[in-house]
Write a protein that holds these residues in place. Structure first.
Motif, PDB file in Angstrom:
ATOM      1  N   ALA A 131       0.830  -1.211   0.000  1.00 56.01           N
ATOM      2  CA  ALA A 131       0.000   0.000   0.000  1.00 56.01           C
ATOM      3  C   ALA A 131       0.861   1.256   0.000  1.00 56.01           C
ATOM      4  O   ALA A 131       0.546   2.244  -0.666  1.00 56.01           O
ATOM      5  CB  ALA A 131      -0.934  -0.006   1.210  1.00 56.01           C
ATOM      6  N   LEU A 132       1.981   1.208   0.746  1.00 60.34           N
ATOM      7  CA  LEU A 132       2.882   2.355   0.825  1.00 60.34           C
ATOM      8  C   LEU A 132       3.481   2.668  -0.537  1.00 60.34           C
ATOM      9  O   LEU A 132       3.503   3.832  -0.964  1.00 60.34           O
ATOM     10  CB  LEU A 132       3.984   2.053   1.843  1.00 60.34           C
ATOM     11  CG  LEU A 132       4.951   3.183   2.189  1.00 60.34           C
ATOM     12  CD1 LEU A 132       4.224   4.347   2.828  1.00 60.34           C
ATOM     13  CD2 LEU A 132       6.037   2.670   3.129  1.00 60.34           C
ATOM     14  N   HIS A 133       3.930   1.638  -1.253  1.00 56.14           N
ATOM     15  CA  HIS A 133       4.589   1.863  -2.534  1.00 56.14           C
ATOM     16  C   HIS A 133       3.593   2.112  -3.662  1.00 56.14           C
ATOM     17  O   HIS A 133       3.982   2.657  -4.703  1.00 56.14           O
ATOM     18  CB  HIS A 133       5.508   0.684  -2.859  1.00 56.14           C
ATOM     19  CG  HIS A 133       6.787   0.739  -2.080  1.00 56.14           C
ATOM     20  ND1 HIS A 133       7.913   1.360  -2.552  1.00 56.14           N
ATOM     21  CD2 HIS A 133       7.097   0.311  -0.823  1.00 56.14           C
ATOM     22  CE1 HIS A 133       8.872   1.300  -1.641  1.00 56.14           C
ATOM     23  NE2 HIS A 133       8.409   0.662  -0.581  1.00 56.14           N
ATOM     24  N   GLN A 134       2.342   1.754  -3.455  1.00 57.08           N
ATOM     25  CA  GLN A 134       1.308   2.097  -4.428  1.00 57.08           C
ATOM     26  C   GLN A 134       0.702   3.472  -4.134  1.00 57.08           C
ATOM     27  O   GLN A 134      -0.193   3.914  -4.832  1.00 57.08           O
ATOM     28  CB  GLN A 134       0.199   1.038  -4.417  1.00 57.08           C
ATOM     29  CG  GLN A 134       0.643  -0.297  -4.989  1.00 57.08           C
ATOM     30  CD  GLN A 134      -0.456  -1.346  -4.919  1.00 57.08           C
ATOM     31  OE1 GLN A 134      -1.482  -1.164  -4.258  1.00 57.08           O
ATOM     32  NE2 GLN A 134      -0.243  -2.459  -5.601  1.00 57.08           N
ATOM     33  N   GLN A 135       1.237   4.128  -3.080  1.00 60.33           N
ATOM     34  CA  GLN A 135       0.769   5.446  -2.656  1.00 60.33           C
ATOM     35  C   GLN A 135      -0.732   5.448  -2.348  1.00 60.33           C
ATOM     36  O   GLN A 135      -1.423   6.439  -2.565  1.00 60.33           O
ATOM     37  CB  GLN A 135       1.111   6.516  -3.705  1.00 60.33           C
ATOM     38  CG  GLN A 135       2.626   6.658  -3.924  1.00 60.33           C
ATOM     39  CD  GLN A 135       2.978   7.779  -4.871  1.00 60.33           C
ATOM     40  OE1 GLN A 135       2.188   8.168  -5.727  1.00 60.33           O
ATOM     41  NE2 GLN A 135       4.180   8.309  -4.717  1.00 60.33           N
ATOM     42  N   ASP A 136      -1.205   4.310  -1.847  1.00 62.43           N
ATOM     43  CA  ASP A 136      -2.599   4.200  -1.404  1.00 62.43           C
ATOM     44  C   ASP A 136      -2.636   4.580   0.071  1.00 62.43           C
ATOM     45  O   ASP A 136      -2.598   3.722   0.960  1.00 62.43           O
ATOM     46  CB  ASP A 136      -3.097   2.762  -1.613  1.00 62.43           C
ATOM     47  CG  ASP A 136      -4.589   2.611  -1.355  1.00 62.43           C
ATOM     48  OD1 ASP A 136      -5.179   3.514  -0.720  1.00 62.43           O
ATOM     49  OD2 ASP A 136      -5.153   1.588  -1.777  1.00 62.43           O
ATOM     50  N   HIS A 137      -2.671   5.882   0.342  1.00 68.00           N
ATOM     51  CA  HIS A 137      -2.495   6.379   1.706  1.00 68.00           C
ATOM     52  C   HIS A 137      -3.589   5.887   2.641  1.00 68.00           C
ATOM     53  O   HIS A 137      -3.307   5.475   3.774  1.00 68.00           O
ATOM     54  CB  HIS A 137      -2.452   7.907   1.706  1.00 68.00           C
ATOM     55  CG  HIS A 137      -2.154   8.494   3.048  1.00 68.00           C
ATOM     56  ND1 HIS A 137      -0.893   8.448   3.622  1.00 68.00           N
ATOM     57  CD2 HIS A 137      -2.960   9.123   3.951  1.00 68.00           C
ATOM     58  CE1 HIS A 137      -0.931   9.024   4.807  1.00 68.00           C
ATOM     59  NE2 HIS A 137      -2.158   9.439   5.030  1.00 68.00           N
ATOM     60  N   ALA A 138      -4.845   5.926   2.183  1.00 65.93           N
ATOM     61  CA  ALA A 138      -5.953   5.528   3.058  1.00 65.93           C
ATOM     62  C   ALA A 138      -5.813   4.070   3.481  1.00 65.93           C
ATOM     63  O   ALA A 138      -6.002   3.730   4.657  1.00 65.93           O
ATOM     64  CB  ALA A 138      -7.286   5.755   2.352  1.00 65.93           C
ATOM     65  N   ARG A 139      -5.461   3.199   2.526  1.00 68.46           N
ATOM     66  CA  ARG A 139      -5.302   1.775   2.845  1.00 68.46           C
ATOM     67  C   ARG A 139      -4.104   1.572   3.762  1.00 68.46           C
ATOM     68  O   ARG A 139      -4.150   0.782   4.712  1.00 68.46           O
ATOM     69  CB  ARG A 139      -5.143   0.962   1.559  1.00 68.46           C
ATOM     70  CG  ARG A 139      -4.969  -0.540   1.789  1.00 68.46           C
ATOM     71  CD  ARG A 139      -5.149  -1.306   0.491  1.00 68.46           C
ATOM     72  NE  ARG A 139      -4.869  -2.717   0.677  1.00 68.46           N
ATOM     73  CZ  ARG A 139      -3.705  -3.308   0.366  1.00 68.46           C
ATOM     74  NH1 ARG A 139      -2.729  -2.591  -0.172  1.00 68.46           N
ATOM     75  NH2 ARG A 139      -3.537  -4.587   0.561  1.00 68.46           N
ATOM     76  N   TRP A 140      -3.013   2.288   3.493  1.00 68.46           N
ATOM     77  CA  TRP A 140      -1.824   2.140   4.313  1.00 68.46           C
ATOM     78  C   TRP A 140      -2.068   2.590   5.753  1.00 68.46           C
ATOM     79  O   TRP A 140      -1.659   1.915   6.698  1.00 68.46           O
ATOM     80  CB  TRP A 140      -0.671   2.937   3.708  1.00 68.46           C
ATOM     81  CG  TRP A 140       0.541   2.912   4.572  1.00 68.46           C
ATOM     82  CD1 TRP A 140       1.368   1.858   4.795  1.00 68.46           C
ATOM     83  CD2 TRP A 140       1.016   3.986   5.384  1.00 68.46           C
ATOM     84  NE1 TRP A 140       2.361   2.219   5.688  1.00 68.46           N
ATOM     85  CE2 TRP A 140       2.163   3.516   6.054  1.00 68.46           C
ATOM     86  CE3 TRP A 140       0.608   5.299   5.579  1.00 68.46           C
ATOM     87  CZ2 TRP A 140       2.893   4.312   6.926  1.00 68.46           C
ATOM     88  CZ3 TRP A 140       1.334   6.102   6.440  1.00 68.46           C
ATOM     89  CH2 TRP A 140       2.457   5.606   7.102  1.00 68.46           C
ATOM     90  N   VAL A 141      -2.764   3.709   5.937  1.00 66.87           N
ATOM     91  CA  VAL A 141      -3.070   4.185   7.290  1.00 66.87           C
ATOM     92  C   VAL A 141      -3.904   3.148   8.036  1.00 66.87           C
ATOM     93  O   VAL A 141      -3.661   2.858   9.211  1.00 66.87           O
ATOM     94  CB  VAL A 141      -3.805   5.540   7.227  1.00 66.87           C
ATOM     95  CG1 VAL A 141      -4.404   5.893   8.585  1.00 66.87           C
ATOM     96  CG2 VAL A 141      -2.849   6.643   6.782  1.00 66.87           C
TER      97      VAL A 141
END
Length: 232
Positions: A131-141
């Motif tokens: 998620a971090l490397h896909q820049q999916d911030h909401a999922r990563w949080v």
């Protein structure tokens, strides 16, 4: 309040009987706060919530008062409910509480963790990294916060799970208020180190890693200077 900002379900809401009429309102508002869709200081309009969920003002007020008991909302008579704005002192106290609670949690986990549970934590870390490397911030949080709750679940202590869930909900408000742009609320490498110590069943090392992790998280916040009372 636009209906689009209030989702219907949340994975972090506190458990109550399914028949409670205010539960959908409670869950939706809590979820919106946790995901930053409702910002600290934002006012909640009772008429909009009544229309959104098709319930009476009595039901809406019951949900809002439950959230105020958790200190997620502030309710002022004749003014209504707003999302709480934790101050610097409250922020430091919440993080101090988290350090005590989560150090205890990882000590307990280290004493009982199985190989399979280590593998599942490692899978969570892979999902975080993706998620971090896909820049999916909401999922990563959501995954980063879920990592801490997953550790609490592994402790086997339901009371610690409840306490940490409450503290982390309040931390969501704090991060929304004070996190600097571009900063990460949870560092992936720090989670990896925690899992390494847990895999070795070293509770003291894991507790130390957790304390450093939470201190670093707090240090990344931009807290305003506290006002000093003027002597009369």
């Amino acid at each position: 309040m636009p209906a689009a900002t209030i989702p219907r379900k949340t994975a972090t809401a506190k458990a109550v009987p399914a028949a409670t009429l205010d539960q959908p309102v409670y869950e939706a508002v809590l979820d919106a706060v946790m995901h930053g869709q409702l910002r600290p200081g934002e006012r909640l309009g009772e008429p909009a919530l009544c229309e959104r969920f098709g319930v009476s003002r009595t039901v809406v007020r019951q949900a809002l008062h439950r959230l105020a008991e958790l200190r997620i909302l502030d309710i002022v008579p004749n003014k209504g409910a707003t999302v709480a704005r934790p101050g610097p002192k409250e922020t430091r106290e919440i993080f101090a509480a988290r350090r005590v609670v989560e150090a205890g949690i990882v000590r307990m986990v280290a004493a009982r963790i199985t190989h399979g549970e280590v593998q599942r934590l490692t899978q969570r870390l892979r999902a975080e990294h993706e998620a971090l490397h896909q820049q999916d911030h909401a999922r990563w949080v959501a995954l980063a916060g879920g990592f801490h709750l997953a550790l609490a679940e592994l402790s086997g202590n339901a009371e610690l799970q409840r306490i940490l869930s409450d503290l982390m909900t309040r931390c969501s408000l704090i991060v929304a208020l004070y996190e600097a742009p571009g900063e990460a609320s949870c560092e992936h490498a720090e989670h990896e180190q925690l899992v390494e110590w847990l895999a070795l069943r070293d509770g003291e090392a894991a507790a130390g890693a957790m304390e450093r992790h939470l201190l670093a998280l707090e240090a990344r916040l931009r807290l305003p200077a506290e006002e000093v009372p003027v002597a009369s």
